[in-house]
Design a protein around this motif. Structure first.
Motif, PDB file in Angstrom:
ATOM      1  N   GLN A   1     121.408 -41.132  15.082  1.00  0.00           N
ATOM      2  CA  GLN A   1     120.339 -40.184  14.772  1.00  0.00           C
ATOM      3  C   GLN A   1     119.276 -40.811  13.873  1.00  0.00           C
ATOM      4  O   GLN A   1     118.090 -40.719  14.156  1.00  0.00           O
ATOM      5  CB  GLN A   1     120.929 -38.940  14.100  1.00  0.00           C
ATOM      6  N   VAL A   2     119.705 -41.458  12.811  1.00  0.00           N
ATOM      7  CA  VAL A   2     118.764 -42.068  11.868  1.00  0.00           C
ATOM      8  C   VAL A   2     117.957 -43.164  12.555  1.00  0.00           C
ATOM      9  O   VAL A   2     116.735 -43.239  12.417  1.00  0.00           O
ATOM     10  CB  VAL A   2     119.524 -42.624  10.633  1.00  0.00           C
ATOM     11  N   GLU A   3     118.627 -44.001  13.315  1.00  0.00           N
ATOM     12  CA  GLU A   3     117.951 -45.088  14.030  1.00  0.00           C
ATOM     13  C   GLU A   3     116.926 -44.541  15.021  1.00  0.00           C
ATOM     14  O   GLU A   3     115.803 -45.029  15.110  1.00  0.00           O
ATOM     15  CB  GLU A   3     118.980 -45.941  14.763  1.00  0.00           C
ATOM     16  N   LEU A   4     117.315 -43.504  15.757  1.00  0.00           N
ATOM     17  CA  LEU A   4     116.411 -42.929  16.751  1.00  0.00           C
ATOM     18  C   LEU A   4     115.218 -42.245  16.100  1.00  0.00           C
ATOM     19  O   LEU A   4     114.093 -42.347  16.605  1.00  0.00           O
ATOM     20  CB  LEU A   4     117.168 -41.947  17.649  1.00  0.00           C
ATOM     21  N   GLN A   5     115.433 -41.552  15.007  1.00  0.00           N
ATOM     22  CA  GLN A   5     114.315 -40.921  14.307  1.00  0.00           C
ATOM     23  C   GLN A   5     113.306 -41.959  13.837  1.00  0.00           C
ATOM     24  O   GLN A   5     112.108 -41.745  13.918  1.00  0.00           O
ATOM     25  CB  GLN A   5     114.813 -40.082  13.136  1.00  0.00           C
ATOM     26  N   THR A   6     113.808 -43.097  13.372  1.00  0.00           N
ATOM     27  CA  THR A   6     112.926 -44.176  12.943  1.00  0.00           C
ATOM     28  C   THR A   6     112.142 -44.721  14.132  1.00  0.00           C
ATOM     29  O   THR A   6     110.933 -44.915  14.052  1.00  0.00           O
ATOM     30  CB  THR A   6     113.740 -45.308  12.281  1.00  0.00           C
ATOM     31  N   ARG A   7     112.827 -44.961  15.232  1.00  0.00           N
ATOM     32  CA  ARG A   7     112.171 -45.504  16.426  1.00  0.00           C
ATOM     33  C   ARG A   7     111.131 -44.554  16.999  1.00  0.00           C
ATOM     34  O   ARG A   7     110.051 -44.975  17.387  1.00  0.00           O
ATOM     35  CB  ARG A   7     113.207 -45.778  17.516  1.00  0.00           C
ATOM     36  N   LEU A   8     111.486 -43.283  17.084  1.00  0.00           N
ATOM     37  CA  LEU A   8     110.603 -42.315  17.738  1.00  0.00           C
ATOM     38  C   LEU A   8     109.494 -41.810  16.827  1.00  0.00           C
ATOM     39  O   LEU A   8     108.436 -41.399  17.306  1.00  0.00           O
ATOM     40  CB  LEU A   8     111.423 -41.137  18.268  1.00  0.00           C
ATOM     41  N   GLY A   9     109.733 -41.801  15.534  1.00  0.00           N
ATOM     42  CA  GLY A   9     108.713 -41.340  14.593  1.00  0.00           C
ATOM     43  C   GLY A   9     108.234 -39.930  14.919  1.00  0.00           C
ATOM     44  O   GLY A   9     109.034 -39.018  15.155  1.00  0.00           O
ATOM     45  N   ASP A  10     106.930 -39.741  14.969  1.00  0.00           N
ATOM     46  CA  ASP A  10     106.342 -38.427  15.239  1.00  0.00           C
ATOM     47  C   ASP A  10     106.485 -37.986  16.693  1.00  0.00           C
ATOM     48  O   ASP A  10     106.238 -36.829  17.013  1.00  0.00           O
ATOM     49  CB  ASP A  10     104.854 -38.429  14.874  1.00  0.00           C
ATOM     50  N   ALA A  11     106.858 -38.895  17.569  1.00  0.00           N
ATOM     51  CA  ALA A  11     106.977 -38.550  18.988  1.00  0.00           C
ATOM     52  C   ALA A  11     108.071 -37.507  19.229  1.00  0.00           C
ATOM     53  O   ALA A  11     107.923 -36.644  20.092  1.00  0.00           O
ATOM     54  CB  ALA A  11     107.259 -39.804  19.819  1.00  0.00           C
ATOM     55  N   TRP A  12     109.154 -37.558  18.458  1.00  0.00           N
ATOM     56  CA  TRP A  12     110.256 -36.608  18.678  1.00  0.00           C
ATOM     57  C   TRP A  12     109.846 -35.172  18.354  1.00  0.00           C
ATOM     58  O   TRP A  12     110.041 -34.288  19.186  1.00  0.00           O
ATOM     59  CB  TRP A  12     111.500 -37.029  17.897  1.00  0.00           C
ATOM     60  N   PRO A  13     109.267 -34.888  17.183  1.00  0.00           N
ATOM     61  CA  PRO A  13     108.837 -33.506  16.927  1.00  0.00           C
ATOM     62  C   PRO A  13     107.773 -33.032  17.928  1.00  0.00           C
ATOM     63  O   PRO A  13     107.802 -31.868  18.342  1.00  0.00           O
ATOM     64  CB  PRO A  13     108.259 -33.544  15.510  1.00  0.00           C
ATOM     65  N   ARG A  14     106.906 -33.928  18.357  1.00  0.00           N
ATOM     66  CA  ARG A  14     105.894 -33.538  19.361  1.00  0.00           C
ATOM     67  C   ARG A  14     106.566 -33.224  20.695  1.00  0.00           C
ATOM     68  O   ARG A  14     106.188 -32.271  21.370  1.00  0.00           O
ATOM     69  CB  ARG A  14     104.852 -34.644  19.527  1.00  0.00           C
ATOM     70  N   PHE A  15     107.553 -34.008  21.075  1.00  0.00           N
ATOM     71  CA  PHE A  15     108.281 -33.758  22.317  1.00  0.00           C
ATOM     72  C   PHE A  15     108.997 -32.415  22.261  1.00  0.00           C
ATOM     73  O   PHE A  15     108.941 -31.629  23.210  1.00  0.00           O
ATOM     74  CB  PHE A  15     109.284 -34.889  22.584  1.00  0.00           C
ATOM     75  N   LYS A  16     109.666 -32.136  21.141  1.00  0.00           N
ATOM     76  CA  LYS A  16     110.362 -30.854  20.998  1.00  0.00           C
ATOM     77  C   LYS A  16     109.389 -29.687  21.064  1.00  0.00           C
ATOM     78  O   LYS A  16     109.681 -28.670  21.693  1.00  0.00           O
ATOM     79  CB  LYS A  16     111.151 -30.830  19.685  1.00  0.00           C
ATOM     80  N   ALA A  17     108.234 -29.828  20.439  1.00  0.00           N
ATOM     81  CA  ALA A  17     107.215 -28.769  20.478  1.00  0.00           C
ATOM     82  C   ALA A  17     106.725 -28.570  21.906  1.00  0.00           C
ATOM     83  O   ALA A  17     106.572 -27.446  22.368  1.00  0.00           O
ATOM     84  CB  ALA A  17     106.065 -29.109  19.548  1.00  0.00           C
ATOM     85  N   TRP A  18     106.491 -29.668  22.602  1.00  0.00           N
ATOM     86  CA  TRP A  18     106.010 -29.585  23.977  1.00  0.00           C
ATOM     87  C   TRP A  18     107.055 -28.901  24.871  1.00  0.00           C
ATOM     88  O   TRP A  18     106.716 -28.085  25.718  1.00  0.00           O
ATOM     89  CB  TRP A  18     105.708 -30.990  24.500  1.00  0.00           C
ATOM     90  N   MET A  19     108.333 -29.225  24.667  1.00  0.00           N
ATOM     91  CA  MET A  19     109.400 -28.622  25.467  1.00  0.00           C
ATOM     92  C   MET A  19     109.568 -27.137  25.200  1.00  0.00           C
ATOM     93  O   MET A  19     110.003 -26.394  26.074  1.00  0.00           O
ATOM     94  CB  MET A  19     110.731 -29.335  25.211  1.00  0.00           C
ATOM     95  N   SER A  20     109.203 -26.694  24.004  1.00  0.00           N
ATOM     96  CA  SER A  20     109.378 -25.273  23.671  1.00  0.00           C
ATOM     97  C   SER A  20     108.171 -24.439  24.052  1.00  0.00           C
ATOM     98  O   SER A  20     108.206 -23.213  23.938  1.00  0.00           O
ATOM     99  CB  SER A  20     109.694 -25.110  22.187  1.00  0.00           C
ATOM    100  N   GLU A  21     107.088 -25.076  24.513  1.00  0.00           N
ATOM    101  CA  GLU A  21     105.903 -24.322  24.935  1.00  0.00           C
ATOM    102  C   GLU A  21     106.213 -23.563  26.224  1.00  0.00           C
ATOM    103  O   GLU A  21     106.906 -24.078  27.092  1.00  0.00           O
ATOM    104  CB  GLU A  21     104.726 -25.269  25.206  1.00  0.00           C
ATOM    105  N   PRO A  22     105.668 -22.357  26.346  1.00  0.00           N
ATOM    106  CA  PRO A  22     105.865 -21.609  27.587  1.00  0.00           C
ATOM    107  C   PRO A  22     105.176 -22.338  28.750  1.00  0.00           C
ATOM    108  O   PRO A  22     104.095 -22.883  28.583  1.00  0.00           O
ATOM    109  CB  PRO A  22     105.194 -20.255  27.324  1.00  0.00           C
ATOM    110  N   GLN A  23     105.811 -22.338  29.869  1.00  0.00           N
ATOM    111  CA  GLN A  23     105.258 -23.029  31.043  1.00  0.00           C
ATOM    112  C   GLN A  23     104.407 -22.133  31.879  1.00  0.00           C
ATOM    113  O   GLN A  23     104.520 -21.060  32.136  1.00  0.00           O
ATOM    114  CB  GLN A  23     106.390 -23.614  31.897  1.00  0.00           C
TER     115      GLN A  23
END
Length: 88
Positions: A66-88
């Protein structure tokens, strides 16, 4: 065994097949996340790690990756989660 032997390409296929055949995702997904991470498939690894967390996997199984992936992904992970939670 494949994960422990660092045969991550082999492990990915075996773990995906095991899940399809009914293996407990809570147990298999942390291993799959570890192997995906080792193969630089960070987003897929993070999705597996998060799914394992929601299924009740122990923090000790998830923490290091988890820690390693958070470092690698940086801001991309929270943006991805936000995008996935948007209504389609």
């Amino acid at each position: 065994a494949s994960v422990a032997s660092e045969k991550h390409g082999e492990a990915i296929g075996l773990l995906r097949r095991a899940i399809r055949l009914g293996a407990e995702e809570r147990d298999a997904l942390p291993l799959l996340a570890q192997s995906l991470s080792a193969r630089d498939q960070s987003l897929a690894a993070m999705v597996c790690n998060e799914r394992a967390r929601t299924l009740g996997a122990r923090a000790t199984e998830l923490g290091g990756v988890q820690v390693e992936l958070q470092t690698r992904l940086g801001d991309a992970w929270p943006r991805f989660k936000a995008w996935m939670s948007e209504p389609q």
